[in-house]
Scaffold this motif. Sequence first.
Motif, mmCIF file in Angstrom:
data_model
loop_
_atom_site.group_PDB
_atom_site.id
_atom_site.type_symbol
_atom_site.label_atom_id
_atom_site.label_comp_id
_atom_site.label_asym_id
_atom_site.label_seq_id
_atom_site.Cartn_x
_atom_site.Cartn_y
_atom_site.Cartn_z
ATOM 1 N N VAL A 35 0.840 -1.202 0.000
ATOM 2 C CA VAL A 35 0.000 0.000 0.000
ATOM 3 C C VAL A 35 0.872 1.248 0.000
ATOM 4 C CG1 VAL A 35 -1.707 1.324 1.329
ATOM 5 C CG2 VAL A 35 -1.957 -1.150 1.078
ATOM 6 N N ILE A 36 1.946 1.234 0.794
ATOM 7 C CA ILE A 36 2.885 2.359 0.779
ATOM 8 C C ILE A 36 3.522 2.489 -0.602
ATOM 9 C CG2 ILE A 36 5.139 3.109 1.633
ATOM 10 C CD1 ILE A 36 3.063 3.822 3.564
ATOM 11 N N GLY A 37 3.872 1.353 -1.221
ATOM 12 C CA GLY A 37 4.440 1.389 -2.570
ATOM 13 C C GLY A 37 3.466 1.980 -3.568
ATOM 14 N N MET A 38 2.191 1.619 -3.474
ATOM 15 C CA MET A 38 1.167 2.179 -4.344
ATOM 16 C C MET A 38 1.059 3.688 -4.159
ATOM 17 S SD MET A 38 -2.959 1.453 -4.111
ATOM 18 C CE MET A 38 -3.054 2.270 -2.493
ATOM 19 N N THR A 39 1.067 4.136 -2.909
ATOM 20 C CA THR A 39 0.956 5.563 -2.617
ATOM 21 C C THR A 39 2.152 6.321 -3.163
ATOM 22 O OG1 THR A 39 -0.285 5.023 -0.601
ATOM 23 C CG2 THR A 39 0.629 7.241 -0.775
ATOM 24 N N GLN A 40 3.355 5.791 -2.950
ATOM 25 C CA GLN A 40 4.550 6.466 -3.453
ATOM 26 C C GLN A 40 4.551 6.532 -4.966
ATOM 27 O OE1 GLN A 40 8.378 5.248 -1.832
ATOM 28 N NE2 GLN A 40 9.357 5.503 -3.820
ATOM 29 N N HIS A 175 -5.110 -5.637 -1.502
ATOM 30 C CA HIS A 175 -3.856 -6.199 -0.995
ATOM 31 C C HIS A 175 -3.408 -7.381 -1.861
ATOM 32 C CE1 HIS A 175 -2.826 -4.321 2.987
ATOM 33 N NE2 HIS A 175 -4.006 -3.765 2.755
ATOM 34 N N THR A 176 -4.362 -8.229 -2.257
ATOM 35 C CA THR A 176 -4.013 -9.363 -3.122
ATOM 36 C C THR A 176 -3.521 -8.869 -4.472
ATOM 37 O OG1 THR A 176 -5.695 -10.732 -2.042
ATOM 38 C CG2 THR A 176 -4.863 -11.495 -4.164
#
Length: 377
Positions: A35-40, A175-176
Amino acid sequence: MKNNNNSGNPAVSAVCTVLFVLITFLYFYSFQGDVIGMTQYSWSDHETSYDRLTGGVIFTAIAILISFVTSLVLSFPQRIKTLVFLPAMMLSGLVTSGTVDDMGNVSISWGLVGFSVVVLTLFPFAIRLINHYVSYFNSSRDGSTPVTPWCTNILVLLLSTMLMYGMGNTDRTLHTRLAVERLCHEGRFGEALALGIPQHDNDKALTMWRAYALSRQSMGERLFCYNFSSSQSTLLPRTDGEPHALLRDCYPIWQSIGFVPRTIDERSEVYLQRELRRGTARKAAIDYLLCTNLINKDLRSFGKNVARYYTSADELPQHYAEALMLVHNDTLRVSNAVRADYADFLAMMRSKKPKKEKQADLRDNYFGTYWYYYYRN
């Protein structure tokens, strides 16, 4: 405010600090790393990607620093000293609460931002009020300790952890999807295909990444082992700006079929057939074409294409053989085992059992076959 309340059991503080560090690191590295990777990736305009190990260490260090500053500014009773971790854990939950819209834009709820601002603003005043009644958290005068500092501090840490997890994004399908995409980029296709089983939720992008992983193995054998409907049928990225990659770009998928389409107006079947005729597409494009036919239930086109790209001597993948049973007068290449299974499937379909019971029987016995997909959707 000066911290005057440093006396107490150092073992409690040490153990709770270690637990806090472990919980925070695992939260950022494992549970919310994607999720952090998606946000970044979204907030950097798709310029940078996230490394979970590095990010986990950095975010954990920031959380430790926030807790250290909090301990310098505020005084906490020994029985609830783990409240010092609450601001850091709340902020951890806030930064992992990002949600994604249909265009791939990630945002954080203003409601959560407002809630965090209110709680963190009132937090120092609440601690000052608690310190006025600190005697309630100390041992009684006769020396008895009905509730030990171990119990109260662990309970406060547990509640803070629950708050952090509750504020973060816990959408199982997202998440999946993110985990499958990350594993595909890392080339760990077997692990990617094992995720999400036996869960039955899905979306277009998750289907697309699973198809990509299957294209490296056998799409015609296993695609319909995953639950999706015809509305979740995107096997290839769209070229009209609709994003399907949330961690990196979709280049590996285009690379697997050997080309990138130049126009956004064509259906995938059209440009796949054209490039296959030209000889510019790779072998994986055949599976993409045939499986797209199957998802769209276009059995006429499927029958023509499977005859073109699979010779009579080729052993057909499972789903292609199953689909041929639905194409009239084209069952010569289907094994006797598949024919027998289809006969049993039709018998179960025509049984006079109650509808719900019959649907349960079909799912238990034939989920994972093209027949189940074709007749259910």
